[in-house]
Design a protein around this motif. Sequence first.
Motif, short mmCIF file in Angstrom:
data_model
loop_
_atom_site.label_atom_id
_atom_site.label_comp_id
_atom_site.label_asym_id
_atom_site.label_seq_id
_atom_site.Cartn_x
_atom_site.Cartn_y
_atom_site.Cartn_z
N GLU A 141 4.64 2.03 1.35
CA GLU A 141 4.89 2.90 2.51
C GLU A 141 4.85 2.04 3.78
O GLU A 141 3.77 1.60 4.21
N PRO A 142 5.99 1.79 4.41
CA PRO A 142 6.05 0.88 5.56
C PRO A 142 5.29 1.36 6.79
O PRO A 142 4.87 0.54 7.61
N LEU A 143 5.10 2.66 6.93
CA LEU A 143 4.38 3.16 8.11
C LEU A 143 2.89 2.82 8.06
O LEU A 143 2.18 3.02 9.05
N ARG A 193 0.83 -1.21 0.00
CA ARG A 193 0.00 0.00 0.00
C ARG A 193 0.86 1.26 0.00
O ARG A 193 2.02 1.23 0.42
N CYS A 194 0.28 2.35 -0.46
CA CYS A 194 0.93 3.65 -0.33
C CYS A 194 -0.13 4.73 -0.26
O CYS A 194 -1.20 4.61 -0.87
N LEU A 236 3.09 10.12 7.33
CA LEU A 236 2.49 9.43 8.48
C LEU A 236 3.41 9.43 9.70
O LEU A 236 3.12 8.76 10.69
N LEU A 237 4.48 10.19 9.63
CA LEU A 237 5.47 10.19 10.71
C LEU A 237 5.00 11.11 11.85
O LEU A 237 5.59 12.14 12.14
N ASN A 238 3.91 10.70 12.51
CA ASN A 238 3.38 11.50 13.60
C ASN A 238 4.11 11.20 14.90
O ASN A 238 5.04 10.39 14.94
N LYS A 239 3.67 11.82 15.98
CA LYS A 239 4.35 11.67 17.26
C LYS A 239 4.33 10.22 17.75
O LYS A 239 5.34 9.70 18.23
N PHE A 245 16.42 -0.63 8.46
CA PHE A 245 16.04 0.72 8.02
C PHE A 245 14.89 0.64 7.05
O PHE A 245 14.50 -0.44 6.60
N PHE A 246 14.33 1.77 6.70
CA PHE A 246 13.34 1.83 5.62
C PHE A 246 13.23 3.25 5.09
O PHE A 246 13.73 4.20 5.68
#
Length: 352
Positions: free
Chosen positions: A126-128, A74-75, A156-159, A149-150
């Motif tokens: 998208e790995p997140l 998915r992305c 999507l890099l939220n807190k 790593f990725f």
Amino acid sequence: MSKDPNKPDINEAETETDIYTAYSEAGTKSENWLKWEESQSKEYKEYRELWESFTGKSEKHPYPVHLDIEVSSRCNLKCTFCARTVRVEEGTWREIKDLDIDLFNKIIDEAAALGTKALNLNILGEPLLHRKIGDMIRYAKSKGIVDVFFHSNGMLLNKKKAKILIESGLDKLIVSFDSPYKKKFEAVRVGASYEKIIENVKQFHRIREEMGSITPVTRINFIKLPGVTDKEVEDMVELFDPIVDSIGLLDYVDPRKEINQKFDKDYVSKFICPQLLTRLCVYENGNVFPCCMDYDDQLLLGNLAETSVEEIWNGERLEEIRRLHKAGKFFEIPGCATCEFAIIGDRESREK
């Protein structure tokens, strides 16, 4: 973020590019990155020396040094230059799904037992988006994978996710960002917000500092799309050099480009792709390929739900691909014959 004053700036930086990775660096590495490098174990340093030694070799390593695993197909974006976007539009993309956690653990168990040292948790997805990404990272680290790593688009890099990645033991976080100019960036990364990603990256570093961690170290990857100027690269460095730990430049490969290079049947190439000797790529459905550039799935080696990493690495299908490369006949292999990096590698090997 403070930088090493002894490191060169963009105008002086090393820009020699390895054709097999099409990667170079710009700007300066942060003090945090240098501290991380100094703290690395003997095992990690030996793995990096091993990895870098394979360019120009012809014999495979006894085991895959590196795995690329697509934890999600998915992305959340539709980047105009991405092979995934092209295949989705054509209706030829694979099933949209996430990798099963039990299958992931099986793959890691087998690879770690063989000696695999590095793991990249995405190929084109998208790995997140995988809800168990933290568990996957922790499991890989618990099995002795020294470099996990990725690559992420950063939206999507939220807190919450930042804390999960830091606590899980992720070694490197690479955020893709392809222009310092808002209008151009959002035109090519359809669905992305220029301001949101920059703020997410800044917030990530604040949280990492608050948690007293130096990892994961961060890198911005800048794909040099057609028309990119030196000024644009300089502006990119000016934007991100104070924020992240390092900046990487990647050559662009057009997923729509047709390679029509013709080779005489008697031609013998000097090019041998090092990816065949060091790595495997695993998709979210368990299918395995020798190369992450095989966008059309022409070189299927097997499925890890049905067989093992070791059996695929030493299997007849991959051995035959290696034999053709060693014989100078890479152009007889579907996928390799239309690979831009193989064509470039062949040309440069003839010029030496």
